[in-house]
Write a protein that holds these residues in place. Structure first.
Motif, PDB file in Angstrom:
ATOM      1  N   MET A 186       0.851  -1.194   0.000  1.00  0.00           N
ATOM      2  CA  MET A 186       0.000   0.000   0.000  1.00  0.00           C
ATOM      3  C   MET A 186       0.887   1.245   0.000  1.00  0.00           C
ATOM      4  O   MET A 186       1.824   1.332  -0.779  1.00  0.00           O
ATOM      5  N   ALA A 187       0.622   2.206   0.890  1.00  0.00           N
ATOM      6  CA  ALA A 187       1.337   3.482   0.844  1.00  0.00           C
ATOM      7  C   ALA A 187       2.821   3.312   1.154  1.00  0.00           C
ATOM      8  O   ALA A 187       3.190   2.658   2.133  1.00  0.00           O
ATOM      9  N   ARG A 188       3.654   3.895   0.319  1.00  0.00           N
ATOM     10  CA  ARG A 188       5.098   3.830   0.510  1.00  0.00           C
ATOM     11  C   ARG A 188       5.581   5.230   0.908  1.00  0.00           C
ATOM     12  O   ARG A 188       5.403   6.200   0.172  1.00  0.00           O
ATOM     13  N   LEU A 189       6.195   5.345   2.076  1.00  0.00           N
ATOM     14  CA  LEU A 189       6.654   6.625   2.603  1.00  0.00           C
ATOM     15  C   LEU A 189       8.155   6.604   2.788  1.00  0.00           C
ATOM     16  O   LEU A 189       8.760   5.531   2.961  1.00  0.00           O
ATOM     17  N   TYR A 190       8.746   7.809   2.823  1.00  0.00           N
ATOM     18  CA  TYR A 190      10.195   7.921   2.967  1.00  0.00           C
ATOM     19  C   TYR A 190      10.553   9.114   3.854  1.00  0.00           C
ATOM     20  O   TYR A 190       9.908  10.161   3.789  1.00  0.00           O
TER      21      TYR A 190
ATOM     22  N   ILE B 250       5.335  15.150   8.656  1.00  0.00           N
ATOM     23  CA  ILE B 250       5.771  15.489   7.302  1.00  0.00           C
ATOM     24  C   ILE B 250       6.795  14.457   6.834  1.00  0.00           C
ATOM     25  O   ILE B 250       7.724  14.120   7.564  1.00  0.00           O
ATOM     26  N   GLY B 251       6.610  13.967   5.631  1.00  0.00           N
ATOM     27  CA  GLY B 251       7.556  13.044   5.017  1.00  0.00           C
ATOM     28  C   GLY B 251       7.338  13.039   3.517  1.00  0.00           C
ATOM     29  O   GLY B 251       6.572  13.849   2.987  1.00  0.00           O
ATOM     30  N   LEU B 252       7.993  12.133   2.839  1.00  0.00           N
ATOM     31  CA  LEU B 252       7.753  11.956   1.415  1.00  0.00           C
ATOM     32  C   LEU B 252       6.756  10.825   1.207  1.00  0.00           C
ATOM     33  O   LEU B 252       6.804   9.812   1.908  1.00  0.00           O
ATOM     34  N   GLY B 253       5.862  11.002   0.254  1.00  0.00           N
ATOM     35  CA  GLY B 253       4.931   9.956  -0.125  1.00  0.00           C
ATOM     36  C   GLY B 253       5.152   9.570  -1.570  1.00  0.00           C
ATOM     37  O   GLY B 253       5.346  10.442  -2.434  1.00  0.00           O
ATOM     38  N   HIS B 254       5.163   8.274  -1.842  1.00  0.00           N
ATOM     39  CA  HIS B 254       5.317   7.806  -3.212  1.00  0.00           C
ATOM     40  C   HIS B 254       4.111   8.259  -4.027  1.00  0.00           C
ATOM     41  O   HIS B 254       2.989   8.345  -3.528  1.00  0.00           O
ATOM     42  N   LEU B 255       4.344   8.543  -5.306  1.00  0.00           N
ATOM     43  CA  LEU B 255       3.291   9.007  -6.202  1.00  0.00           C
ATOM     44  C   LEU B 255       2.655   7.827  -6.926  1.00  0.00           C
ATOM     45  O   LEU B 255       3.352   7.038  -7.580  1.00  0.00           O
ATOM     46  N   TYR B 256       1.350   7.697  -6.799  1.00  0.00           N
ATOM     47  CA  TYR B 256       0.601   6.618  -7.421  1.00  0.00           C
ATOM     48  C   TYR B 256      -0.465   7.182  -8.351  1.00  0.00           C
ATOM     49  O   TYR B 256      -1.044   8.236  -8.073  1.00  0.00           O
ATOM     50  N   ASP B 257      -0.756   6.466  -9.417  1.00  0.00           N
ATOM     51  CA  ASP B 257      -1.949   6.769 -10.203  1.00  0.00           C
ATOM     52  C   ASP B 257      -3.169   6.428  -9.355  1.00  0.00           C
ATOM     53  O   ASP B 257      -3.138   5.490  -8.549  1.00  0.00           O
TER      54      ASP B 257
ATOM     55  N   ALA C 298      -5.627   4.905 -10.303  1.00  0.00           N
ATOM     56  CA  ALA C 298      -6.038   3.549 -10.662  1.00  0.00           C
ATOM     57  C   ALA C 298      -5.389   2.491  -9.776  1.00  0.00           C
ATOM     58  O   ALA C 298      -5.896   1.366  -9.675  1.00  0.00           O
ATOM     59  N   ASP C 299      -4.272   2.832  -9.118  1.00  0.00           N
ATOM     60  CA  ASP C 299      -3.595   1.886  -8.230  1.00  0.00           C
ATOM     61  C   ASP C 299      -4.351   1.671  -6.923  1.00  0.00           C
ATOM     62  O   ASP C 299      -4.034   0.756  -6.153  1.00  0.00           O
ATOM     63  N   LYS C 300      -5.313   2.550  -6.631  1.00  0.00           N
ATOM     64  CA  LYS C 300      -6.148   2.462  -5.428  1.00  0.00           C
ATOM     65  C   LYS C 300      -5.327   2.457  -4.142  1.00  0.00           C
ATOM     66  O   LYS C 300      -5.586   1.700  -3.208  1.00  0.00           O
TER      67      LYS C 300
ATOM     68  N   ILE D  81      11.947   6.263  12.958  1.00  0.00           N
ATOM     69  CA  ILE D  81      11.472   6.431  11.579  1.00  0.00           C
ATOM     70  C   ILE D  81      10.935   5.108  11.044  1.00  0.00           C
ATOM     71  O   ILE D  81       9.862   5.066  10.416  1.00  0.00           O
ATOM     72  N   THR D  82      11.648   4.016  11.313  1.00  0.00           N
ATOM     73  CA  THR D  82      11.211   2.702  10.845  1.00  0.00           C
ATOM     74  C   THR D  82       9.866   2.325  11.460  1.00  0.00           C
ATOM     75  O   THR D  82       8.998   1.748  10.788  1.00  0.00           O
ATOM     76  N   ARG D  83       9.668   2.645  12.738  1.00  0.00           N
ATOM     77  CA  ARG D  83       8.385   2.356  13.394  1.00  0.00           C
ATOM     78  C   ARG D  83       7.245   3.097  12.706  1.00  0.00           C
ATOM     79  O   ARG D  83       6.174   2.537  12.467  1.00  0.00           O
ATOM     80  N   VAL D  84       7.485   4.354  12.397  1.00  0.00           N
ATOM     81  CA  VAL D  84       6.436   5.163  11.760  1.00  0.00           C
ATOM     82  C   VAL D  84       6.140   4.636  10.356  1.00  0.00           C
ATOM     83  O   VAL D  84       4.973   4.462   9.973  1.00  0.00           O
ATOM     84  N   LEU D  85       7.179   4.372   9.573  1.00  0.00           N
ATOM     85  CA  LEU D  85       6.974   3.890   8.216  1.00  0.00           C
ATOM     86  C   LEU D  85       6.288   2.526   8.204  1.00  0.00           C
ATOM     87  O   LEU D  85       5.418   2.265   7.363  1.00  0.00           O
ATOM     88  N   SER D  86       6.657   1.667   9.135  1.00  0.00           N
ATOM     89  CA  SER D  86       6.036   0.344   9.219  1.00  0.00           C
ATOM     90  C   SER D  86       4.554   0.453   9.551  1.00  0.00           C
ATOM     91  O   SER D  86       3.732  -0.328   9.050  1.00  0.00           O
ATOM     92  N   ALA D  87       4.213   1.435  10.394  1.00  0.00           N
ATOM     93  CA  ALA D  87       2.813   1.636  10.761  1.00  0.00           C
ATOM     94  C   ALA D  87       1.967   2.074   9.569  1.00  0.00           C
ATOM     95  O   ALA D  87       0.744   1.919   9.568  1.00  0.00           O
ATOM     96  N   MET D  88       2.626   2.644   8.547  1.00  0.00           N
ATOM     97  CA  MET D  88       1.907   3.174   7.386  1.00  0.00           C
ATOM     98  C   MET D  88       1.883   2.197   6.210  1.00  0.00           C
ATOM     99  O   MET D  88       1.268   2.481   5.175  1.00  0.00           O
ATOM    100  N   ASP D  89       2.541   1.046   6.344  1.00  0.00           N
ATOM    101  CA  ASP D  89       2.702   0.114   5.227  1.00  0.00           C
ATOM    102  C   ASP D  89       1.389  -0.315   4.580  1.00  0.00           C
ATOM    103  O   ASP D  89       1.311  -0.491   3.365  1.00  0.00           O
ATOM    104  N   ASP D  90       0.342  -0.514   5.392  1.00  0.00           N
ATOM    105  CA  ASP D  90      -0.904  -1.067   4.861  1.00  0.00           C
ATOM    106  C   ASP D  90      -1.995  -0.013   4.710  1.00  0.00           C
ATOM    107  O   ASP D  90      -3.181  -0.336   4.585  1.00  0.00           O
ATOM    108  N   LYS D  91      -1.614   1.259   4.705  1.00  0.00           N
ATOM    109  CA  LYS D  91      -2.608   2.339   4.713  1.00  0.00           C
ATOM    110  C   LYS D  91      -2.902   2.864   3.304  1.00  0.00           C
ATOM    111  O   LYS D  91      -2.014   2.955   2.466  1.00  0.00           O
ATOM    112  N   TRP D  92      -4.172   3.227   3.075  1.00  0.00           N
ATOM    113  CA  TRP D  92      -4.514   4.037   1.910  1.00  0.00           C
ATOM    114  C   TRP D  92      -4.352   5.506   2.290  1.00  0.00           C
ATOM    115  O   TRP D  92      -4.300   5.853   3.477  1.00  0.00           O
TER     116      TRP D  92
END
Length: 445
Positions: A1-5, A112-119, A121-123, A198-209
């Motif tokens: 799902m959401a990929r953050l950096y 605040i962080g970076l979010g991967h850009l998705y179309d 259509a990727d939902k 940072i890893t804890r926060v990013l891991s918490a967001m792995d399955d989020k829309w």
């Protein structure tokens, strides 16, 4: 799902500037008067980059607002006004404010962080509003010239467990930055560089829309830019993340943009209405409008010369969908006749039909005022204002023909529309307060 950096942010050096004097509201909320005030506040105010002044001598191929923005940004970096952080970070971000029109104080927390850009259509990323092509072309020209994201977009996600917030704010550490803006909103920022945190926060967001609250134009523009650059460089827009010192980083710089992430389950989120003002209407009269509106609405004439407060009180005290139509000489309360408007909403989902803003556009603007969707989107006859007082001033002074005061969309309505892949009319929501621009920047070079 959401990929953050996390990212190595470009930031103002607080030893060189007064931070209050250099940050701004988002570009699309800046009036000409605000632009002038920002120019006067500091020679290093971010306005010169995100919404610089245009001059008669500007040319498309020579010097213009975009080339000046890029030159300004480069000059400030060379002077040390802006400095790049030495290590990747996320930034905790809190806004404490009074809800407009009330005495209620709320705090909205996010990061605040970076979010991967998705179309779409990727939902993974969902929208809730239509956009204007003109605004997107302007932002694309700016991105290409500056190669920098100086503003965040506002993203919502859902996490009833509040995992990310607890990781960010549980320490109770003092913020590194505090700013009070022109709306008396207190903005606080914490820099987070601990890799484990940072890893804890990013891991918490792995399955989020992610759901775009504010920033549809910038998101769509950035996605277009990402696709262009991927094609130019022969890269895959969906390439997996790279790693830097054990932390993820975008596969290429244009694959992500700067965002502020806020939990939709948390308290502190406020949506205000965006009122509509119609102008340049041929042969408009209040009497004729009321007569035409009666085919679809119960029209109650409001006697006397009611104040803004009185009109809003009457609107909000009316159950269900309702509008205030204000003109120079008369004001009306409109409540829909369900059977009369039903044919005009045919083809729309039930959830769309129950939106105040949909009925305003499909019935009042299109049918009563004969302003089709293309005309409304072009902006030649309709403008959008946050403050009811500003909308009323337009009609009371004769600058506009009629103003429509509207109730806000609810958070549940917006979520329901978005996750079902539908969109509301443009300017359906106004999230308050806005994210300050200039707290951190993401540069592509």
């Amino acid at each position: 799902m959401a990929r953050l950096y996390p990212f190595r942010a470009l930031r103002y050096d607080p030893a060189r500037v007064n931070m209050t004097d250099v940050v701004t509201q988002p570009y699309d909320k800046i009036t000409p008067a605000m632009q002038d005030a920002y120019y006067q506040a500091s020679p290093y105010n971010l306005i010169r980059v995100i919404l610089g002044k245009k001059f008669p001598i500007d040319t498309e191929d020579g010097e213009n607002v975009y080339t000046r923005a890029a030159a300004t940004l480069n000059d400030w970096r060379a002077e040390g006004i802006l400095k790049e952080e030495s290590e990747p970070a996320l930034f905790g971000y809190s806004q404490t404010y009074t809800v407009p029109g009330t005495e209620e104080v709320r705090e909205r927390r996010g990061f605040i962080g970076l979010g991967h850009l998705y179309d779409y259509a990727d939902k993974v990323v969902y929208r809730h509003e239509q956009t204007f092509p003109k605004h997107k072309s302007d932002r694309l020209a700016l991105f290409k010239a500056t190669r920098a994201y100086c503003e965040q977009i506002y993203m919502l996600y859902s996490d009833p467990t509040f995992t990310a917030e607890q990781a960010i704010f549980e320490s109770g550490a003092a913020p590194e930055l505090e700013i009070v803006d022109e709306y008396n909103v207190l903005h606080r920022v914490w820099k987070l560089t601990n890799p484990e945190l940072i890893t804890r926060v990013l891991s918490a967001m792995d399955d989020k829309w992610l759901l775009i609250a504010d920033g549809h134009h910038r998101y769509e523009t950035s996605t277009t830019y990402m696709q262009e650059r991927a094609a130019e460089l022969g890269l895959d827009p969906k390439a997996p993340a790279a790693t830097t010192t054990g932390l993820p980083t975008p596969a290429f710089p244009e694959a992500a943009m700067m965002m502020t992430f806020v939990n939709i389950e948390a308290p502190g989120i406020t949506i205000l209405p965006t009122h509509r003002v119609a102008f340049n209407l041929e042969n408009f009269t209040a009497e004729d409008f009321a007569k035409k509106a009666e085919a679809y609405f119960t029209v109650e004439s409001i006697s006397g010369k009611p104040t803004e407060t009185e009109l809003l009180k009457k609107l909000n005290a009316t159950d269900g969908i309702a509008f205030i139509a204000a003109t120079k000489d008369a004001d009306f309360l409109l409540t829909p006749k369900p059977e009369a408007i039903k044919p005009l909403l045919a083809g729309l989902s039930e959830r769309q039909q129950q939106l105040d803003v949909t009925q305003l556009h499909k019935v009042i603007l299109e049918k009563v005022l004969n302003l089709d969707e293309a005309t409304v989107r072009a902006g030649t006859n309709v403008s959008y204002l946050r403050e009811a007082s500003d909308a009323l001033a337009e009609v009371r002074t004769g600058k506009a023909d009629v103003a429509f005061l509207i109730k806000p969309v609810t958070l549940d309505q917006m979520k329901d529309i978005s996750l079902n892949l539908e969109v509301m009319p443009q300017k359906s929501t106004d999230f308050y307060p806005k994210l300050l621009s200039g707290l951190a920047m993401y540069t592509l070079d």
